[in-house]
Scaffold this motif. Structure first.
Motif, mmCIF file in Angstrom:
data_model
loop_
_atom_site.group_PDB
_atom_site.id
_atom_site.type_symbol
_atom_site.label_atom_id
_atom_site.label_comp_id
_atom_site.label_asym_id
_atom_site.label_seq_id
_atom_site.Cartn_x
_atom_site.Cartn_y
_atom_site.Cartn_z
ATOM 1 N N LEU A 1 -78.355 8.973 14.134
ATOM 2 C CA LEU A 1 -79.634 8.599 13.599
ATOM 3 C C LEU A 1 -79.607 7.010 13.862
ATOM 4 O O LEU A 1 -78.805 6.390 14.539
ATOM 5 C CB LEU A 1 -78.987 8.973 12.033
ATOM 6 N N THR B 1 -66.862 26.274 10.071
ATOM 7 C CA THR B 1 -67.314 25.824 8.716
ATOM 8 C C THR B 1 -68.060 24.499 8.772
ATOM 9 O O THR B 1 -69.062 24.461 8.122
ATOM 10 C CB THR B 1 -66.068 25.675 7.808
ATOM 11 N N GLY B 2 -67.474 23.621 9.815
ATOM 12 C CA GLY B 2 -68.249 22.313 9.677
ATOM 13 C C GLY B 2 -69.623 22.428 10.110
ATOM 14 O O GLY B 2 -70.450 21.880 9.619
ATOM 15 N N GLY B 3 -69.961 23.550 10.844
ATOM 16 C CA GLY B 3 -71.319 23.552 11.469
ATOM 17 C C GLY B 3 -72.384 24.538 10.405
ATOM 18 O O GLY B 3 -73.354 24.849 10.840
ATOM 19 N N ARG C 1 -70.381 15.951 11.470
ATOM 20 C CA ARG C 1 -70.282 16.824 10.424
ATOM 21 C C ARG C 1 -69.096 17.763 10.939
ATOM 22 O O ARG C 1 -68.897 18.216 11.996
ATOM 23 C CB ARG C 1 -71.593 17.670 10.495
ATOM 24 N N GLY C 2 -68.396 18.170 9.659
ATOM 25 C CA GLY C 2 -67.370 19.021 10.147
ATOM 26 C C GLY C 2 -66.388 19.310 8.901
ATOM 27 O O GLY C 2 -67.174 19.119 8.035
ATOM 28 N N GLU D 1 -79.430 22.557 19.910
ATOM 29 C CA GLU D 1 -78.149 23.326 19.321
ATOM 30 C C GLU D 1 -77.942 23.082 17.908
ATOM 31 O O GLU D 1 -76.966 23.676 17.462
ATOM 32 C CB GLU D 1 -76.877 22.891 20.466
ATOM 33 N N ASN D 2 -78.221 21.843 17.376
ATOM 34 C CA ASN D 2 -77.685 21.428 16.099
ATOM 35 C C ASN D 2 -78.801 21.937 15.169
ATOM 36 O O ASN D 2 -78.707 21.153 14.001
ATOM 37 C CB ASN D 2 -77.721 19.898 16.040
ATOM 38 N N LYS E 1 -71.114 20.320 26.221
ATOM 39 C CA LYS E 1 -71.031 20.582 24.628
ATOM 40 C C LYS E 1 -72.122 20.048 23.930
ATOM 41 O O LYS E 1 -71.958 18.830 23.468
ATOM 42 C CB LYS E 1 -69.728 20.105 24.170
ATOM 43 N N PRO E 2 -73.306 20.475 23.971
ATOM 44 C CA PRO E 2 -74.491 19.851 23.619
ATOM 45 C C PRO E 2 -74.581 19.477 22.222
ATOM 46 O O PRO E 2 -75.202 18.516 21.617
ATOM 47 C CB PRO E 2 -75.676 20.820 23.913
ATOM 48 N N GLU E 3 -73.752 20.283 21.453
ATOM 49 C CA GLU E 3 -73.714 19.691 19.827
ATOM 50 C C GLU E 3 -73.077 18.603 19.642
ATOM 51 O O GLU E 3 -73.139 18.003 18.420
ATOM 52 C CB GLU E 3 -73.212 20.953 18.983
ATOM 53 N N LEU E 4 -72.556 18.177 20.750
ATOM 54 C CA LEU E 4 -71.657 16.812 20.311
ATOM 55 C C LEU E 4 -72.479 15.591 20.875
ATOM 56 O O LEU E 4 -72.081 14.463 20.770
ATOM 57 C CB LEU E 4 -70.325 16.718 21.004
ATOM 58 N N VAL F 1 -64.623 18.609 15.044
ATOM 59 C CA VAL F 1 -65.916 18.298 14.526
ATOM 60 C C VAL F 1 -67.084 19.451 15.135
ATOM 61 O O VAL F 1 -67.014 19.749 16.216
ATOM 62 C CB VAL F 1 -66.182 16.819 15.230
ATOM 63 N N ALA F 2 -68.030 19.942 14.327
ATOM 64 C CA ALA F 2 -68.837 20.882 14.349
ATOM 65 C C ALA F 2 -70.152 20.213 15.168
ATOM 66 O O ALA F 2 -70.567 20.501 16.239
ATOM 67 C CB ALA F 2 -69.347 21.391 13.109
ATOM 68 N N GLU F 3 -70.660 18.866 14.693
ATOM 69 C CA GLU F 3 -71.883 18.622 14.984
ATOM 70 C C GLU F 3 -71.825 16.847 15.075
ATOM 71 O O GLU F 3 -71.338 16.292 14.212
ATOM 72 C CB GLU F 3 -72.849 19.137 14.290
ATOM 73 N N VAL F 4 -72.416 16.364 16.061
ATOM 74 C CA VAL F 4 -72.413 14.927 16.184
ATOM 75 C C VAL F 4 -74.150 14.530 16.254
ATOM 76 O O VAL F 4 -74.684 14.989 17.025
ATOM 77 C CB VAL F 4 -71.966 14.335 17.533
ATOM 78 N N VAL F 5 -74.670 13.993 15.277
ATOM 79 C CA VAL F 5 -76.315 13.778 15.122
ATOM 80 C C VAL F 5 -76.548 12.235 15.254
ATOM 81 O O VAL F 5 -76.001 11.500 14.035
ATOM 82 C CB VAL F 5 -76.547 14.322 13.783
ATOM 83 N N ARG G 1 -70.140 28.619 18.697
ATOM 84 C CA ARG G 1 -69.253 27.513 19.195
ATOM 85 C C ARG G 1 -67.840 27.924 19.025
ATOM 86 O O ARG G 1 -67.026 26.951 19.408
ATOM 87 C CB ARG G 1 -69.451 26.479 18.030
ATOM 88 N N ARG H 1 -77.374 11.708 24.663
ATOM 89 C CA ARG H 1 -78.628 11.432 23.651
ATOM 90 C C ARG H 1 -78.510 10.081 22.877
ATOM 91 O O ARG H 1 -79.493 9.759 22.409
ATOM 92 C CB ARG H 1 -78.516 12.671 22.653
ATOM 93 N N GLY I 1 -61.703 24.717 12.241
ATOM 94 C CA GLY I 1 -62.854 24.478 11.367
ATOM 95 C C GLY I 1 -64.206 24.225 11.983
ATOM 96 O O GLY I 1 -65.286 23.829 11.173
ATOM 97 N N LYS I 2 -64.384 24.331 13.129
ATOM 98 C CA LYS I 2 -65.580 24.207 13.939
ATOM 99 C C LYS I 2 -66.556 25.096 13.228
ATOM 100 O O LYS I 2 -67.670 24.839 13.215
ATOM 101 C CB LYS I 2 -65.381 24.535 15.325
ATOM 102 N N SER J 1 -83.669 15.212 13.501
ATOM 103 C CA SER J 1 -82.437 14.689 13.734
ATOM 104 C C SER J 1 -81.489 16.058 14.131
ATOM 105 O O SER J 1 -80.533 15.771 15.076
ATOM 106 C CB SER J 1 -82.061 14.017 12.577
#
Lengths: 558, 365
Positions: A372, B19-21, A379-380, B292-293, A259-262, A366-370, B62, A266, B16-17, B288
């Motif tokens: 920083l 909308t969140g992304g 983000r979600g 994929e993001n 699940k690379p978007e998580l 959750v859609a993305e974990v970034v 996703r 990294r 919600g995956k 950042s």
């Protein structure tokens, strides 16, 4: 030849769309049919009584029961024939329910079809021979594959019941994943404690052999007499014989790199539940840490081909939340979920307690974990508010699910037990025979057949052990007489059958230049029979003649 | 509007995956999850919401239930297109594509105008042996800023002795955007015209210059025998095998922007980075939100031809601002859409936006 035909109504199941009266009247007129009758439930006691009486009265030597599918009540009717003094192999079952009454509503057409099906049975039953079931001795020993919590539980049980146990584990140590757990919900015990109590029992027992760093290389034979070859400690080769097998290969934790978007891998602030449980003490967190726990990572996800729910991770996530809260009183913890499935006993209460302790729950995958420098950004969407959020955390915990063992593929070929679409071993029947496989004498325990929690895995291991014990303890087993048979005169010694045989039952006689069949090993699958170019191999009980006559029955003009 | 669906909307679990992304949800009135939810019950969805979608595909890639939310939006758009309930600029783009096979309505005869700038002899596909087709996007063909991309690629190929050909004025829009605007019938026509061209000239492989063309040719054309790839893939192969040699350095701080149709939707993340890493002196930085993001530039899904109702901070601006903070001097892209949208914002910050081929041409021996 004296044949009796017994037609079942199966309540309304058959009678509703097949004219059973017409059937019995029709078959009464056929020569050699001494009795043709129909009854509400042939499988019931009065139904069985009718068959028994008819066999005795008319001295029947062939019996046809037209009812449900042969896989149902098979043993029941065989026993009935035995009790009535008739060889059980002289019975012919015809399915007029699954293959006929359930397939359509047209009474006339269904009745015609049922006639032909029974006729086919009638034509072929004349070839049925009074075989004798063979009795073989059963070796009172078992191979347990996998030394995790269910394998250990199964091995302990079998050992206590006096069965000789060979336990093989691929890792250097016994204990599997449970050994890594700091706290096994709801026992409030460490995984190590649970595992060690079982291991110490096994080590003390004088009828248990434990092999670590071991791998199953070969399994051949049949229930009661399996020949096993393993390699242990990397190279040492061992051979032994066992009566039955318990497969307890467990699971693999989901690989979060998929699940690379998580963002796993990294940044060190993104960890899995398993890692945080092992290493919470090593993680450096601020005094008031902000922690996000992401549910359903690697579960309920068709993009990964893992549509199933892993069942343990919700409770696991709650447990981790509580662990962190205990270590950091002021921690802000937020769980992001799709549904909280706190299904085990006491689970819902645990969920509520967790909320009371101040852990927040937000409904949104959750859609993305970034990552920083100052924080890890998540983000979600809060799906209950319908609002998109970006939130900052110091630690992100991925509540990972269970994947099937990659080793299962190889084992499934060795054991000839199939896997389901997700790579887990398949039960013989999910409800009625959840511990059995389609292969007699091979059982499955624990997470190798799908995600289970610790409690279920222990029980599953014990239950499989109990079932195997029941079979082994009899000391003998019946072997079906339907094996391949070679007519030596016809055999040219081409050995094509040998190459297709899945049971390794065909051996080449170099002196005579023909093949012969090891009857005890033959599974009766018929591959050799179909492959032989000179029709030298026949499968007893399934000759060409039987099939041809059956076809004539189906094609008969009524 | 109401809508009867053909996709898997009923299996949506409203997690919600999507909308969140989504690069638009949260900042514009678009909420992908709600659109799917409303579809389950055939409830009203406001028409204008549908046009914020940039077709970046994040939701569809996703979605844990494989609902394909972006396809739901395209399906809904197609109902609007059919009833003519669309803005005049979209209508115009569709008409132009129908008539001139490009959304700007420029003359088809000028499709290969860039070839004159290249300074090398470019053959028609029928005159080649290897039947390797270089397919440019309408943006490459008609936008003077983007001419440089096909020019550079043809130079690189010619100098390396790799044979290729073009279709010239027979070239026709691939339809990737048209399908995403919702004009399915026109997409089918374009697809048929393209396929008949490929068949006529016995094309064996297609070198695409835009990730958008590559995407539709690979996934929506049903051409199992044709090898379709993006030019960054070929360029990396050429560098790795030493067919082209990098002789000069490029002493700049560079960030690579992953185009949605190349990265997220087709999994090509490494090749462009390998190319950049093989250039001496070049310092490769990461946004950042990368790989994929990656943040969508908002050029796709018909947004090239349509100004949305609500004003909000553009993703390209966010992107450029992050680049500025990182101290990036050059943003590198591999998609003409990203080039156009990012450059528009980057100029005032003094950051240059370049296609990867532009850098490569500069550093070659």
């Amino acid at each position: 030849m004296k044949t009796g035909i017994f037609i079942c109504h199966c309540g309304h199941n058959i009678k509703h769309t097949v004219d059973v009266k017409e059937l019995s009247e029709y078959f009464k007129e056929i020569p050699n049919v001494y009795v043709a009758t129909d009854y509400a439930f042939v499988c019931s006691e009065p139904g069985q009584e009718i068959i028994k009486e008819s066999i005795e009265k008319f001295e029947l030597d062939r019996v046809i029961i037209a009812s449900c599918t042969p896989s149902l009540h098979g043993e029941l009717f065989k026993d009935l024939l035995k009790k009535s003094g008739l060889n059980p192999f002289l019975l012919r079952r015809v399915s007029i329910r699954e293959h006929c009454s359930w397939t359509g509503d047209d009474l006339k057409k269904n009745t015609e079809k049922a006639k032909k099906l029974i006729l086919a049975g009638l034509f072929s039953v004349v070839h049925n021979l009074p075989f004798e079931e063979k009795v073989v001795e059963v070796d009172k020993s078992a191979l347990v594959i996998g030394g995790g919590i269910s394998g250990l539980s199964a091995a302990c049980f079998l050992s206590k019941m006096g069965i000789r146990v060979y336990l093989i584990e691929k890792e250097k140590e016994l204990g599997g994943h449970v050994k890594r757990l700091n706290n096994v919900w709801p026992y409030e015990k460490t995984g190590k404690e649970i595992v060690e109590s079982l291991v110490s029992e096994l080590v003390k027992a004088d009828n248990v052999q434990i092999y670590t760093g071991a791998r199953l290389e070969l399994l051949e034979g049949y229930f009661g007499n399996y020949n096993v070859k393993i390699t242990a400690d990397g190279e040492r080769e061992m051979n032994f014989k066992v009566g039955g097998v318990i497969v307890a290969t467990g699971f693999e934790p989901f690989d979060p790199y998929l699940k690379p978007e998580l963002g796993y891998g990294r940044d060190r602030r993104i960890v899995t539940t398993l890692e945080i449980e092992e290493k919470l003490n090593e993680v450096v967190l601020p005094e008031k840490p902000r922690v996000a726990i992401l549910h359903c990572v690697g579960s309920r996800d068709e993009t990964l081909g893992k549509s199933y729910c892993s069942r343990i991770c919700c409770i696991n996530a709650l447990k981790v939340a509580r662990m962190i809260k205990e270590g950091y009183e002021n921690a802000y913890i937020e769980c992001f979920y799709m549904d909280v499935r706190a299904h085990p006993k006491g689970g819902e209460e645990f969920y509520e307690e967790t909320q009371v302790k101040g852990v927040f729950f937000t409904r949104g995958n959750v859609a993305e974990v970034v990552p920083l420098s100052r924080c890890v950004l998540i983000r979600g969407e809060d799906t209950l508010l319908g609002e998109v959020f970006e939130k900052e955390f110091d630690l992100v915990v991925l509540s990972i699910g269970m994947s099937s063992q990659s080793e299962n593929k190889r084992l499934s070929q060795l054991l000839k037990v199939s896997l389901d679409k997700d790579g887990f071993f398949m039960e013989a029947h999910i409800k009625l025979r959840p511990f059995d496989t389609a292969v007699k004498g091979i059982f499955i325990a624990g997470c190798c057949s799908g995600p289970k929690d610790v409690e279920e895995s222990i029980n599953h291991g014990k239950a499989s052990a109990l079932k195997l014990f029941g079979m082994l303890n009899k000391g003998y087993a019946y072997v079906e007489p339907f094996v391949a048979d070679v007519t030596e005169k016809r055999c040219s010694g081409c050995r094509m059958c040998e190459s297709v045989c899945v049971a390794n039952a065909i051996k080449y006689d170099a002196r005579k230049r023909v093949v012969k069949v090891e009857e005890a090993q033959c599974m009766g699958c018929g591959l050799c029979n179909a492959t032989c170019p000179s029709s030298a191999v026949t499968l007893l009980g399934y000759s060409d003649m039987i099939l041809m006559d059956e076809i004539s029955g189906l094609l008969a003009r009524l | 509007m109401e809508f009867t669906n053909t996709t898997k909307v009923f299996t949506c679990i409203q997690c919600g995956k999507c909308t969140g992304g989504c690069p638009e949800s949260g900042r514009t009135p678009l909420n992908v999850r709600l659109i799917v939810r409303k579809n389950q019950f055939g409830a009203q969805v406001k028409n204008s919401h549908l046009w914020y979608c940039t077709s970046c595909g994040t939701c569809t890639v996703r979605c844990p239930r494989d609902v394909k939310p972006s396809e739901v939006i395209f399906d809904m758009r197609s109902t609007l297109v059919e009833s003519g309930d669309i803005s005049t600029s979209i209508q115009k783009a569709l008409e132009n594509t129908f008539l001139q096979k490009n959304p700007w309505g420029r003359a088809r005869s000028k499709r290969a105008e860039w070839a004159e700038k290249s300074g090398v002899a470019i053959k028609h596909i029928s005159d080649t042996l290897e039947k390797r087709l270089l397919l440019s996007c309408c943006v490459h063909a008609y936008d003077p800023r983007c001419h440089v991309i096909p020019v550079n690629i043809s130079k690189l190929l010619t100098y390396s002795g790799i044979e290729f050909g073009i279709l010239g004025e027979e070239e026709c829009c691939c339809g990737n955007e048209i399908r995403r605007i919702g004009e399915k019938g026109l997409f089918e026509e374009l697809r048929e015209e393209n396929i008949s061209n490929f068949n006529r000239y016995d094309v064996r492989e297609i070198l695409t210059l835009s990730p958008h063309c590559m995407n539709t040719l690979k996934k929506e054309y049903n051409l199992p025998k044709l090898k379709v790839y993006h030019y960054t893939q070929l360029l990396w192969d050429m560098i790795r095998e030493g067919v082209v040699k990098i002789g000069k350095d490029y002493k700049k701080r560079v960030a690579y922007h992953d185009p949605c149709f190349l990265g997220k939707q087709n999994g090509i993340f490494e090749e462009p980075r390998y190319i950049l890493k093989s250039i001496e002196g070049l310092e490769l930085l990461e946004f950042s939100r990368s790989r994929e993001n990656s943040l969508c530039c908002e050029g796709g899904g018909g947004r090239m031809f349509y100004e949305v109702e609500v004003q909000y901070e553009r993703n390209a601006k966010i992107r450029v601002e992050e680049a500025y903070e990182l101290g990036v001097q050059t943003i590198v892209v591999s998609c003409p859409f990203c080039l156009m949208t990012l450059e528009e914002q980057a100029v005032e910050k003094g950051i240059e936006v370049k296609d990867i081929s532009e850098i490569l041409v500069e550093v070659l021996e």
